[in-house]
Design a protein around this motif. Sequence first.
Motif, PDB file in Angstrom:
ATOM      1  N   ARG A  95       0.844  -1.199   0.000  1.00  0.00           N
ATOM      2  CA  ARG A  95       0.000   0.000   0.000  1.00  0.00           C
ATOM      3  C   ARG A  95       0.877   1.245   0.000  1.00  0.00           C
ATOM      4  NH1 ARG A  95      -2.089  -3.759   3.722  1.00  0.00           N
ATOM      5  NH2 ARG A  95      -4.290  -4.238   3.547  1.00  0.00           N
ATOM      6  N   HIS A  96       0.379   2.280  -0.625  1.00  0.00           N
ATOM      7  CA  HIS A  96       0.999   3.607  -0.616  1.00  0.00           C
ATOM      8  C   HIS A  96      -0.120   4.553  -0.163  1.00  0.00           C
ATOM      9  CE1 HIS A  96       4.121   1.722  -3.006  1.00  0.00           C
ATOM     10  NE2 HIS A  96       3.222   1.410  -3.916  1.00  0.00           N
ATOM     11  N   ASN A 129      -5.093   6.659  -1.482  1.00  0.00           N
ATOM     12  CA  ASN A 129      -4.063   5.850  -2.116  1.00  0.00           C
ATOM     13  C   ASN A 129      -3.175   6.779  -2.939  1.00  0.00           C
ATOM     14  OD1 ASN A 129      -4.873   3.255  -1.252  1.00  0.00           O
ATOM     15  ND2 ASN A 129      -6.527   3.289  -2.740  1.00  0.00           N
ATOM     16  N   VAL A 130      -1.884   6.588  -2.823  1.00  0.00           N
ATOM     17  CA  VAL A 130      -0.924   7.396  -3.567  1.00  0.00           C
ATOM     18  C   VAL A 130      -0.533   6.627  -4.828  1.00  0.00           C
ATOM     19  CG1 VAL A 130       1.382   8.424  -3.531  1.00  0.00           C
ATOM     20  CG2 VAL A 130      -0.026   8.456  -1.467  1.00  0.00           C
ATOM     21  N   LEU A 131      -0.617   7.282  -5.956  1.00  0.00           N
ATOM     22  CA  LEU A 131      -0.138   6.696  -7.201  1.00  0.00           C
ATOM     23  C   LEU A 131       1.314   7.121  -7.368  1.00  0.00           C
ATOM     24  CD1 LEU A 131      -3.185   7.440  -9.536  1.00  0.00           C
ATOM     25  CD2 LEU A 131      -2.679   5.347  -8.271  1.00  0.00           C
ATOM     26  N   VAL A 132       2.222   6.226  -7.020  1.00  0.00           N
ATOM     27  CA  VAL A 132       3.647   6.533  -7.102  1.00  0.00           C
ATOM     28  C   VAL A 132       3.990   6.802  -8.564  1.00  0.00           C
ATOM     29  CG1 VAL A 132       5.970   5.667  -6.657  1.00  0.00           C
ATOM     30  CG2 VAL A 132       4.124   5.150  -5.063  1.00  0.00           C
ATOM     31  N   ASN A 133       4.717   7.857  -8.811  1.00  0.00           N
ATOM     32  CA  ASN A 133       5.078   8.305 -10.161  1.00  0.00           C
ATOM     33  C   ASN A 133       3.853   8.628 -11.007  1.00  0.00           C
ATOM     34  OD1 ASN A 133       7.840   8.004  -9.595  1.00  0.00           O
ATOM     35  ND2 ASN A 133       7.723   5.828 -10.105  1.00  0.00           N
ATOM     36  N   ASN A 134       2.713   8.884 -10.339  1.00  0.00           N
ATOM     37  CA  ASN A 134       1.476   9.260 -11.014  1.00  0.00           C
ATOM     38  C   ASN A 134       1.044   8.246 -12.076  1.00  0.00           C
ATOM     39  OD1 ASN A 134      -0.693  10.992 -11.101  1.00  0.00           O
ATOM     40  ND2 ASN A 134       0.199  12.269 -12.715  1.00  0.00           N
ATOM     41  N   VAL A 135       1.221   6.963 -11.761  1.00  0.00           N
ATOM     42  CA  VAL A 135       0.897   5.883 -12.700  1.00  0.00           C
ATOM     43  C   VAL A 135      -0.176   5.001 -12.076  1.00  0.00           C
ATOM     44  CG1 VAL A 135       1.836   3.854 -13.888  1.00  0.00           C
ATOM     45  CG2 VAL A 135       3.229   5.903 -13.643  1.00  0.00           C
ATOM     46  N   ASN A 136      -1.229   4.702 -12.842  1.00  0.00           N
ATOM     47  CA  ASN A 136      -2.243   3.759 -12.381  1.00  0.00           C
ATOM     48  C   ASN A 136      -1.663   2.354 -12.387  1.00  0.00           C
ATOM     49  OD1 ASN A 136      -4.422   5.525 -11.932  1.00  0.00           O
ATOM     50  ND2 ASN A 136      -4.835   5.607 -14.129  1.00  0.00           N
ATOM     51  N   TYR A 137      -2.052   1.556 -11.399  1.00  0.00           N
ATOM     52  CA  TYR A 137      -1.516   0.200 -11.273  1.00  0.00           C
ATOM     53  C   TYR A 137      -2.355  -0.793 -12.056  1.00  0.00           C
ATOM     54  CZ  TYR A 137       0.999   2.446  -7.536  1.00  0.00           C
ATOM     55  OH  TYR A 137       1.800   3.301  -6.827  1.00  0.00           O
ATOM     56  N   LYS A 138      -1.661  -1.774 -12.626  1.00  0.00           N
ATOM     57  CA  LYS A 138      -2.338  -2.862 -13.334  1.00  0.00           C
ATOM     58  C   LYS A 138      -2.767  -3.906 -12.311  1.00  0.00           C
ATOM     59  CE  LYS A 138       0.522  -2.186 -17.386  1.00  0.00           C
ATOM     60  NZ  LYS A 138       1.834  -1.631 -17.107  1.00  0.00           N
ATOM     61  N   PRO A 139      -3.751  -4.746 -12.635  1.00  0.00           N
ATOM     62  CA  PRO A 139      -4.171  -5.791 -11.701  1.00  0.00           C
ATOM     63  C   PRO A 139      -2.982  -6.667 -11.288  1.00  0.00           C
ATOM     64  CG  PRO A 139      -5.710  -5.647 -13.521  1.00  0.00           C
ATOM     65  CD  PRO A 139      -4.556  -4.745 -13.856  1.00  0.00           C
ATOM     66  N   GLY A 140      -2.838  -6.886  -9.985  1.00  0.00           N
ATOM     67  CA  GLY A 140      -1.769  -7.729  -9.466  1.00  0.00           C
ATOM     68  C   GLY A 140      -0.420  -7.056  -9.324  1.00  0.00           C
ATOM     69  N   GLU A 141      -0.297  -5.831  -9.800  1.00  0.00           N
ATOM     70  CA  GLU A 141       0.994  -5.144  -9.772  1.00  0.00           C
ATOM     71  C   GLU A 141       1.464  -4.825  -8.345  1.00  0.00           C
ATOM     72  OE1 GLU A 141       3.117  -1.253 -11.841  1.00  0.00           O
ATOM     73  OE2 GLU A 141       1.097  -1.823 -12.443  1.00  0.00           O
ATOM     74  N   LEU A 142       0.532  -4.649  -7.424  1.00  0.00           N
ATOM     75  CA  LEU A 142       0.887  -4.304  -6.049  1.00  0.00           C
ATOM     76  C   LEU A 142       0.982  -5.516  -5.127  1.00  0.00           C
ATOM     77  CD1 LEU A 142      -1.169  -1.032  -5.506  1.00  0.00           C
ATOM     78  CD2 LEU A 142       1.283  -1.264  -5.846  1.00  0.00           C
TER      79      LEU A 142
END
Length: 167
Positions: free
Chosen positions: A121-122, A134-147
Amino acid sequence: IKMYQYEDTDYIGVGSHAETCFMVPFSHRYIAALDITYSLLATLYDVNSASLIAFNVFDNAQQCINSFSGFLARLKKPNLEARLIGMQNGQDYKELSQILDFITKKKIALVEADLFGNETRHIAIDSKQGMSFNVLVNNVNYKPGELVNKLTMDQFIRSIKQDSSKK
């Protein structure tokens, strides 16, 4: 809400904490913790004064409780909210129990509990509203399973020891 990396945010690593108050000029609006896996982000927010304390807890629950007690002692007629975010499935929850006991004894409302799971989590807490984001690190949306957390507890503990030896 757009959060700028160095402008209005106080970042806390594992084992550390920060305090802020939205009403105080030049104070940070957000307190953020990135890469929360086995640690626990514990926060207290006073709605009346817009004061916030956040602690990134791992093997230091008593230190968190002591800081929370000091924070409470400085408030006048507080209206408190607690948030607990973090930890992984199957993890020992002794530290969580200690902090939860403190919150219960002080009759603080637990308004958010995002506990356990298998993802990193961020999180940022806003001192204006008391809410978590929730913080989007580098302003990028996460793909499913990426976290999904791929770090073992042993690797996590080693990384903490490495970080503390660099200080």
